[in-house]
Design an enzyme around this catalytic site. Sequence first.
Site, PDB file in Angstrom:
ATOM      1  N   PRO A   1       0.661  -1.579  -0.148  1.00 24.64           N
ATOM      2  CG  PRO A   1      -0.317  -1.255   2.049  1.00 24.64           C
ATOM      3  CD  PRO A   1       0.775  -1.870   1.518  1.00 24.64           C
ATOM      4  CB  CYS A   2       4.208   2.226   0.265  1.00 26.90           C
ATOM      5  SG  CYS A   2       4.642   1.603  -1.298  1.00 26.90           S
TER       6      CYS A   2
END
Lengths: 332, 319
Positions: free
Chosen positions: A276-277
Amino acid sequence: MVLSQKIHEAFKGTVERITGPRTVSAFKEKGVLSVSEFIIAGDNLVSKCPTWSWESGEPSKRKPYLPSEKQYLITRNVPCLRRAASVEEEYEAAGGEVLLDNEDNDGWLATHGKPNEGKSAEEENLPSMENLEISKNSSIKLTPSYFGGEDEEDIPDMADFEEADNLIETDPAEEVCDNADTTFARYLHVATLQSTYLVAQEPDDDNILRTRTYDVSITYDKYYQTPRVWLTGYDESRMLLQPELVLEDVSQDHARKTVTIEDHPHLPGKHASVHPCRHGAVMKKIIDVLMSRGVEPEVDKYLFLFLKFVASVIPTIEYDYTMDFDLGSSSH
Amino acid sequence: MASQEGSMLKFAPFQSAVDEGFWHRLSSLKLNKLGIDDSPLPITGFYAPCSHSQVSNHLTLLAESLPSESGGESSAAQGNRNRCSVPDLSINSLLIGGDQIWEDIHSGKAVEDSSVLSRFLLISFADLKKWTFHYWFAFPALVLDPPATLVDLRPASQWFSLEEAESVSAACNAWRNSSSTVDVPFFLIDIDPNSRATIRHLKDWETCRGDNHKLLFGFYDPCHLPNNPGWPLRNFLALISSRWDLTSVQFLCYRENRGFADMGSSLVGEAVIAVPQGWKDHHCVPNAVGWELNRGKKVPRCISLAKSMDPTRLAISAA
């Protein structure tokens, strides 16, 4: 797991423990979700696309900041009819742009496609999934399921059980499985049903399409304050797929980079996940595009937009995100 | 699609799917609570109507299928439309497989709680030293002898008039959205002469017959095949023929697309059943079939979870 990934996990875990969950909405500014916005968006997804449902997961792994019956979202048994790599091959064969150096994000683009690596077009039209091998990525071995794992000698050969097969035909209750001195064999004695399996009343096997299926789940990532997608794959006979093989169904630009194999926050075992970065940034871009067209994005539609973006990472997994948004061509 | 005149009715077998979480909870139950006790455990399976046109749904076992270690009721949420619960068979009595289902048909329990018609059986052996699980499912189905004949089978959208199809879809969606009926997998569809459809419980059969109403027997069909109904119909037909003495049955294989009623993939069929001899006699139990095949063979399945359970391997992968 790479060491840097490990260190980051530890850091992330610590930050998650000491910081409270987001309560102020920063949906339009940063593309992130607060916990309550995640629940609102999840409720909307479940009501519009009922193949999705909320789950409570392992009681020991429950997150206190989420309601116990709404820990994560899941849709099960989603078909994946072909490998993502085969889609890219078609695109390349059609003369699309190809990233020449896959290891490096700054690689050159070739505009005329790659030569079709010894694969005839005819072969690719075959419907059977077994024929769709990945020619590009030789590091992935095609072992169909956990059956073919490394310590094959530890797993009893299925052929050993075949003797028992005949015995059930002729004598239902007795002398089943005398080659396996286990509780299992004793159970078989007790439980053998009275009669044989009537093949005559079942349709021909040939009509049944064998395909991989996926359980796709969405969890809330407290550190990045965005949803996070997890993939659990099953092979053609519905046996668990090793996470490494799941990467075959991920767009090759993302496999092993944005898609990693990690512990699921609510389920046992290792699962593939879209890291999810960059989710917040990507969502922010999508929201900006919508706003520039005069569309006011609503937070309860977040997951539809999000799933539409995720579809570019896992193009062949046919999960449901029905809702028509005009995102144009600049969605990512 | 051409109707198949008088051919034998063939059913697509139920398929099993076991979540990794089920094996994890089974192992910890074995180690921490059950020990060497090998008496049967109550488990619950889950299934839903087919929701993708290309794949059938499976009978799924999840971690919640097993009782929790603390002994409390399992926490499975009620009213989840993607999870209609199906009870297992108890195998510690002499009543096994078809006998139990036959018993429930005769006692009327199957009419009250229709999920017992799809009862299943799981035999498993957990080799906790090697983190390997051997297992075998059975979906017992009572055998109609002679087999049912199929007079007609068509997509529901072709069988119903346009008005009827709309009304049936709306009624089915309402049934699936109400938490009190969402996990009732067998039901009646009553269509009045004005093409208005209502869905009723099986126990209302006596009250809604007659009056020029069309009456269909509906069930949640996990199967996606365009020419075959799924496995749950087998025991349903056995119930219909033995309880209500019907010889001609119109049935609806209820299927969904993206979670909503889909009359294009749902099927309506008409089957002729000759009530087998001896079915009036409660003590004469019909044969049952239904061991799940593994790659076409009658052998158990096996899964190794050493990768996610073996502490040495976990330690290495975490290093």
